[in-house]
Design a protein around this motif. Sequence first.
Motif, PDB file in Angstrom:
ATOM      1  N   GLY A 182      20.174  68.273  63.184  1.00  0.00           N
ATOM      2  CA  GLY A 182      20.852  69.373  63.848  1.00  0.00           C
ATOM      3  C   GLY A 182      20.419  70.731  63.338  1.00  0.00           C
ATOM      4  O   GLY A 182      19.847  70.874  62.249  1.00  0.00           O
ATOM      5  N   LEU A 183      20.704  71.741  64.153  1.00  0.00           N
ATOM      6  CA  LEU A 183      20.340  73.117  63.823  1.00  0.00           C
ATOM      7  C   LEU A 183      21.408  73.692  62.899  1.00  0.00           C
ATOM      8  O   LEU A 183      22.231  74.513  63.292  1.00  0.00           O
ATOM      9  CB  LEU A 183      20.224  73.943  65.103  1.00  0.00           C
ATOM     10  CG  LEU A 183      19.642  75.352  64.977  1.00  0.00           C
ATOM     11  CD1 LEU A 183      18.222  75.299  64.447  1.00  0.00           C
ATOM     12  CD2 LEU A 183      19.666  76.048  66.335  1.00  0.00           C
ATOM     13  N   HIS A 184      21.392  73.257  61.638  1.00  0.00           N
ATOM     14  CA  HIS A 184      22.415  73.638  60.662  1.00  0.00           C
ATOM     15  C   HIS A 184      21.790  74.555  59.619  1.00  0.00           C
ATOM     16  O   HIS A 184      20.981  74.109  58.806  1.00  0.00           O
ATOM     17  CB  HIS A 184      22.994  72.401  59.955  1.00  0.00           C
ATOM     18  CG  HIS A 184      23.675  71.445  60.883  1.00  0.00           C
ATOM     19  ND1 HIS A 184      23.861  70.126  60.571  1.00  0.00           N
ATOM     20  CD2 HIS A 184      24.204  71.619  62.119  1.00  0.00           C
ATOM     21  CE1 HIS A 184      24.485  69.539  61.572  1.00  0.00           C
ATOM     22  NE2 HIS A 184      24.697  70.409  62.523  1.00  0.00           N
TER      23      HIS A 184
ATOM     24  N   ARG B 106      16.733  75.259  58.550  1.00  0.00           N
ATOM     25  CA  ARG B 106      16.399  74.386  59.677  1.00  0.00           C
ATOM     26  C   ARG B 106      16.060  75.192  60.920  1.00  0.00           C
ATOM     27  O   ARG B 106      15.193  74.796  61.711  1.00  0.00           O
ATOM     28  CB  ARG B 106      17.560  73.435  59.962  1.00  0.00           C
ATOM     29  CG  ARG B 106      17.782  72.416  58.863  1.00  0.00           C
ATOM     30  CD  ARG B 106      18.754  71.362  59.322  1.00  0.00           C
ATOM     31  NE  ARG B 106      19.215  70.539  58.215  1.00  0.00           N
ATOM     32  CZ  ARG B 106      20.092  69.561  58.342  1.00  0.00           C
ATOM     33  NH1 ARG B 106      20.604  69.283  59.532  1.00  0.00           N
ATOM     34  NH2 ARG B 106      20.468  68.856  57.287  1.00  0.00           N
ATOM     35  N   HIS B 107      16.761  76.298  61.101  1.00  0.00           N
ATOM     36  CA  HIS B 107      16.449  77.170  62.239  1.00  0.00           C
ATOM     37  C   HIS B 107      14.992  77.610  62.177  1.00  0.00           C
ATOM     38  O   HIS B 107      14.270  77.576  63.195  1.00  0.00           O
ATOM     39  CB  HIS B 107      17.378  78.388  62.230  1.00  0.00           C
ATOM     40  CG  HIS B 107      17.132  79.340  63.352  1.00  0.00           C
ATOM     41  ND1 HIS B 107      17.683  79.198  64.604  1.00  0.00           N
ATOM     42  CD2 HIS B 107      16.347  80.459  63.408  1.00  0.00           C
ATOM     43  CE1 HIS B 107      17.270  80.172  65.382  1.00  0.00           C
ATOM     44  NE2 HIS B 107      16.465  80.963  64.682  1.00  0.00           N
TER      45      HIS B 107
ATOM     46  N   LYS C 176       9.152  72.626  66.116  1.00  0.00           N
ATOM     47  CA  LYS C 176       9.744  71.712  67.108  1.00  0.00           C
ATOM     48  C   LYS C 176       8.815  71.568  68.318  1.00  0.00           C
ATOM     49  O   LYS C 176       8.504  72.523  69.012  1.00  0.00           O
ATOM     50  CB  LYS C 176      11.107  72.240  67.554  1.00  0.00           C
ATOM     51  CG  LYS C 176      11.786  71.368  68.606  1.00  0.00           C
ATOM     52  CD  LYS C 176      13.108  71.988  69.049  1.00  0.00           C
ATOM     53  CE  LYS C 176      13.739  71.197  70.171  1.00  0.00           C
ATOM     54  NZ  LYS C 176      15.010  71.823  70.633  1.00  0.00           N
TER      55      LYS C 176
ATOM     56  N   LEU D  13      12.608  74.511  62.868  1.00  0.00           N
ATOM     57  CA  LEU D  13      12.550  74.121  64.269  1.00  0.00           C
ATOM     58  C   LEU D  13      11.854  75.185  65.114  1.00  0.00           C
ATOM     59  O   LEU D  13      11.128  74.859  66.063  1.00  0.00           O
ATOM     60  CB  LEU D  13      13.962  73.854  64.783  1.00  0.00           C
ATOM     61  CG  LEU D  13      14.623  72.590  64.213  1.00  0.00           C
ATOM     62  CD1 LEU D  13      16.120  72.590  64.479  1.00  0.00           C
ATOM     63  CD2 LEU D  13      13.991  71.337  64.805  1.00  0.00           C
ATOM     64  N   ARG D  14      12.064  76.436  64.773  1.00  0.00           N
ATOM     65  CA  ARG D  14      11.415  77.512  65.536  1.00  0.00           C
ATOM     66  C   ARG D  14       9.890  77.429  65.439  1.00  0.00           C
ATOM     67  O   ARG D  14       9.180  77.685  66.421  1.00  0.00           O
ATOM     68  CB  ARG D  14      11.905  78.873  65.032  1.00  0.00           C
ATOM     69  CG  ARG D  14      11.282  80.063  65.777  1.00  0.00           C
ATOM     70  CD  ARG D  14      12.134  81.310  65.626  1.00  0.00           C
ATOM     71  NE  ARG D  14      12.245  81.753  64.249  1.00  0.00           N
ATOM     72  CZ  ARG D  14      11.375  82.561  63.652  1.00  0.00           C
ATOM     73  NH1 ARG D  14      10.321  83.006  64.317  1.00  0.00           N
ATOM     74  NH2 ARG D  14      11.567  82.945  62.397  1.00  0.00           N
TER      75      ARG D  14
ATOM     76  N   GLY E   5      20.667  72.098  54.937  1.00  0.00           N
ATOM     77  CA  GLY E   5      21.442  72.568  56.075  1.00  0.00           C
ATOM     78  C   GLY E   5      22.303  73.740  55.633  1.00  0.00           C
ATOM     79  O   GLY E   5      21.857  74.609  54.889  1.00  0.00           O
TER      80      GLY E   5
ATOM     81  N   GLU F 144      15.040  68.556  67.089  1.00  0.00           N
ATOM     82  CA  GLU F 144      16.392  68.978  66.758  1.00  0.00           C
ATOM     83  C   GLU F 144      17.308  67.758  66.747  1.00  0.00           C
ATOM     84  O   GLU F 144      18.041  67.526  65.804  1.00  0.00           O
ATOM     85  CB  GLU F 144      16.899  70.018  67.751  1.00  0.00           C
ATOM     86  CG  GLU F 144      18.284  70.531  67.400  1.00  0.00           C
ATOM     87  CD  GLU F 144      18.720  71.681  68.274  1.00  0.00           C
ATOM     88  OE1 GLU F 144      19.908  72.059  68.203  1.00  0.00           O
ATOM     89  OE2 GLU F 144      17.880  72.216  69.029  1.00  0.00           O
TER      90      GLU F 144
END
Length: 410
Positions: free
Chosen positions: A258-260, A264-265, A272, A268-269, A305, A282
Amino acid sequence: IQKQKNKNKKKSDGDDGTVEEELAMARAAIRRAASRRANASSVPAHGEDVPLLSTIYRNPTAFFRSYTEMERRFRVYVYEEGEPPLVHEGPCKNIYTTEGRFIEEMEITRPDSAGRRRLRTWDPARAHAFFLPFSVTNMVHFIHRPSPYDHTTFKRFVADYVDVIASKHPFWNRSAGADHFMLSCHDWGPHASRSNPNLYKNSIRALCNANTSEGFDPRKDVSIPEINLYTGHVPRQLLSPRLPGLASRPYLAFFAGGLHGPIRHLLLRHWKGRDADLPVHEYLPHGLDYYSFMLRSRFCLCPSGYEVASPRVVEAIYAECVPVIISKSYVLPFSDVLRWESFSVSVAVEDIPRLKQVLEGVSTAELSRLREGVKAVKRHFVLNQPAKRFDVFHMILHSVWLRRLNTKLE
């Protein structure tokens, strides 16, 4: 005559003297072992089929001597005050597994039929450390108020519990809590410890949320691994005695989660869906198996996270996939004895855009060495029922033992 009887009694039950004298003897023995640091690739562990791989320890001879001194001498008194489920019980599955299983193991510990001494003692006068067996996770579940940031109720419970211990027993006040320890895998474990000033400042806090930016002090606190067992058992996919080798792992690295939190943001940016060799999701698409990706990856990404700890670290170790630690202010579990650089890779948050370049820069020989380290360290992160030598239960106790050795009471 009575003095001789007492002396004989001490010899018969293995007692070498007072609690502080025993600790002094252990310190001296460990210092001697540390000065004789061996260069061998492995350290024989008596009673074990597989020797300890020396490269995964900061000082293998000192660790083994410290561990055997713990087995020989260390005794923990578990307070009997309080009632389940807030005390003496904890969750034994889900992301808080470590908390519940540790409390359970301490509670079920009994002397064996031969009367041999175990780590738990029922005589507080002979204890080196005192365990406060409350579960922060159960407090949050059973008595927490609906407001998501209101810690009042469970902090009041912890404060009242410590007050009961201090009023009924002399041991808390004798040391201002310095030879006492609590354990929590809930994110709010550190908040619970703030309910009593001595619990926060003096006591040994064994926490999954080992975040130095939030007051975790590695000199006295213990970082414990976050283990997420959904059913209470290790996933069957990870139980094979022969997991895939490097040649059977086509992916460079893998992450799904998850985007926690900001780390992680950022991950994923940048990654991902960007690179087939580095699958980053994600959430894993329906029909794909999380653990099969771990078993087909050479590296497993373990970004923090909202809190610093991640169960992916232990999952990666179980899958014999080299963990990639991406965090800030995180004190890794058992890092006072384990050389994490021998079985994991650390990537700075600032280097996330260069993640593939960093991992591809690890040579084949180095990757093989890291994976051998992962396989060797796995025994220290396994939850056994009942507990076995060198497993995670005993490694947590060993970390508490080390902190207690560093605490000299008058």
